[in-house]
Scaffold this motif. Structure first.
Motif: not given
Length: 387
Positions: A168-193
């Motif tokens: 929970l403490l690690n999750l509290a350190k994340h900004p709102a934009s990271t919480v929004q796409i948390l779990g879609a990292e693969k799609a995020l890096f594919r889109a950036l690439k």
């Protein structure tokens, strides 16, 4: 010295607040996902195995847990008439099962096979019961550790967010934009690439607030929900209070915002500013277009204007023809009225007149409609005499 003091302080906190240990949530949600996978495999195997003996039961009973309980009670297909399913199935489904058992096309199996199938059904029933207990445990643990996050996104989504972040403490350190796409990292890096659009949501997509909106507004609601959820996570992780008042207030605000987006609640700029602008609801009107066969023909088609001109020309010609006839009749009448009394002429003069007439007939075209006047004839006769 300082390290020992830090260890003692952390041990003291854990001793007096065991509810704040979020490791239990991480393990519980992982076990819940594993149980769901195993249950699906067991139920599929049970349906396929018993389907060789009684295939009609799988079509009439759609619920997996009810199917396994029916197989436990039934055993062989021949016991259907004497078995009571009233505590498992409704009356209509029970009568359908009994009728299907009489005309079943399944194969005969031995008692040993039925024992193994029943043992598998027992495992399915026990695992499903344990899963309900585990879900209740997870719900209570989430309300104790992160009550505001639980109110915002639900128990399962909140637990998955904590498990994905590690704590929970690690999750509290994340900004709102990271919480929004948390779990879609693969799609995020594919889109950036590939330089395409980045994903709008990750695990937060399964929250009830995002699910109840239209596809057009899911991106907006997921962004707003992630912003409010990040505040709730920090309040739960770092705050001392354990109430869920902030989560309830933020959820109410989000629901109002969703209602405004769904109803297109635009407000007037002029006037009081509180009255909503009247906007008509969109209604789709399908237009049925008929096929135009005029494009199939390769021949040049006459336009309407040209047809009208041709009709007018025909009418004018019809009007001209009788006028020409009338002119000819009038000319003939005038010639008869103006002809002078005939005199006796000599033979030579008669021959000359005949030759003049023949020359005139040759010179005149055959299509001429207008006859010569008597004055022209007299002039020609005078010329002939002079010659």
């Amino acid at each position: 010295m300082s390290l020992g003091l830090a260890h003692s302080l952390s041990r003291y906190k854990l001793k007096f607040s065991p509810d704040k240990v979020d490791t239990m949530i991480v393990q519980a949600i992982s076990l819940l996902d594993d149980l769901d996978k195993e249950l699906n495999n067991y139920i599929m195997r049970c349906r396929e195995w018993y389907g060789w003996h009684f295939p009609e039961l799988g079509k009439t009973v759609t619920d997996n847990l009810a199917y396994c309980k029916c197989v436990q009670k039934l055993g062989h297909r021949t016991n259907t008439a004497t078995t009571d399913f009233s505590d498992i199935l409704p009356e209509e489904v029970e009568s359908a099962v009994k009728i299907a058992a009489e005309i079943s096309m399944g194969t005969e199996v031995s008692d040993e096979d039925i024992e193994h199938i029943i043992h598998l059904c027992d495992q399915v029933v026990q695992i499903s019961e344990y899963r309900t207990q585990l879900y209740d445990y997870l719900k209570n643990r989430m309300m104790a550790i992160a009550p505001n996050l639980t109110v915002m996104v639900g128990e399962l989504v909140g637990a998955r967010l904590i498990a994905h972040a590690g704590s929970l403490l690690n999750l509290a350190k994340h900004p709102a934009s990271t919480v929004q796409i948390l779990g879609a990292e693969k799609a995020l890096f594919r889109a950036l690439k590939t330089r395409r659009d980045t994903p709008k949501y990750g695990l937060i997509y399964h929250a009830s607030l995002v699910g109840q909106t239209t596809p057009k507004n899911k991106g907006k609601i997921s962004r707003m929900l992630a912003a409010k959820a990040s505040l709730a996570i920090r309040y739960d992780a770092l705050g001392e209070d354990t109430n869920a008042e902030m989560g309830i207030e933020n959820k109410a605000k989000l629901e109002i915002r969703i209602r405004h987006l769904e109803e297109k609640g635009m407000r007037k700029i002029s006037g009081t500013g509180k009255a909503r602008a009247k906007s008509d609801k969109y209604q789709h009107k399908s237009e049925v277009k008929t096929y135009d066969p005029s494009g199939d023909s390769t021949l040049p088609s006459l336009s309407k204007k040209r047809k009208i001109e041709e009709v007018d020309d025909g009418d004018e010609q019809a009007d001209i023809k009788p006028t020409k006839k009338a002119m000819l009749s009038e000319l003939s009448e005038t010639e008869e009225g103006e002809q002078p009394p005939k005199k006796k002429k000599k033979k030579k003069e008669k021959k000359q007149e005949v030759t003049v007439k023949q020359e005139e007939e040759e010179e005149e075209p055959s299509t001429s409609f207008v006859a010569e006047t008597p004055e022209k004839k007299k002039k020609k006769k005078k010329k002939v005499k002079d010659e």
